[in-house]
Design an enzyme around this catalytic site. Structure first.
Site: not given
Length: 140
Positions: A63, A65, A97, A102, A109
């Site tokens: 995912i 951006v 994962e 990060n 999340y």
């Protein structure tokens, strides 16, 4: 997401990651039937995501951006959409994962209800070795 999107995605991917997915990785995912989506703003690809469905589990594989669109809540919007798509496929859980370093992604999340369920040692490559991954899950 289609093969036609991969030229643009392959330009975005290395601006976001030290070890980006290759065009081949994306093609393999598309041709394997993974749920793959792009987010467009004014005709430009602003983000993309891929989910692999396995029985009643959804695995968020990527995912992203684009940098020019970050900080606008698009990652959250894209993640919400991937959760919705997974629910439509009757997934009971979603897993992912994320690099332990990060913190921004981990915070996103967690704010969406994902919980840490494990640690994958030496999962991600780095310029100087390997980095652990946090395994996270969400009951759908």
């Amino acid at each position: 997401m289609s093969d036609d999107d991969l030229a643009v995605i392959s330009q975005i991917e290395p601006t976001l990651y030290s070890h980006p997915w290759t065009v081949g990785n994306f093609k393999d995912s598309l041709h394997s039937g993974y749920s793959a989506w792009v987010m467009e703003i004014s005709g430009n690809i602003a983000g993309y995501a891929l989910v692999m469905m396995v029985l009643d589990e959804a695995h968020l594989l990527n995912i992203s951006v684009a940098q020019a669109y970050q900080g606008q809540g698009l990652g959250r919007t894209l993640l919400l959409y991937m959760i919705e798509i997974s629910q439509r496929h009757q997934a009971a859980n979603m897993f992912l994962e994320v690099r332990v370093s990060n913190h921004k992604a981990i915070a996103l999340y967690e704010s969406m209800g994902f919980c840490e369920i494990g640690l994958r040692r030496h999962y991600y490559p780095t310029k100087t070795g390997r980095e652990d991954a946090v395994l996270m899950g969400l009951a759908l």
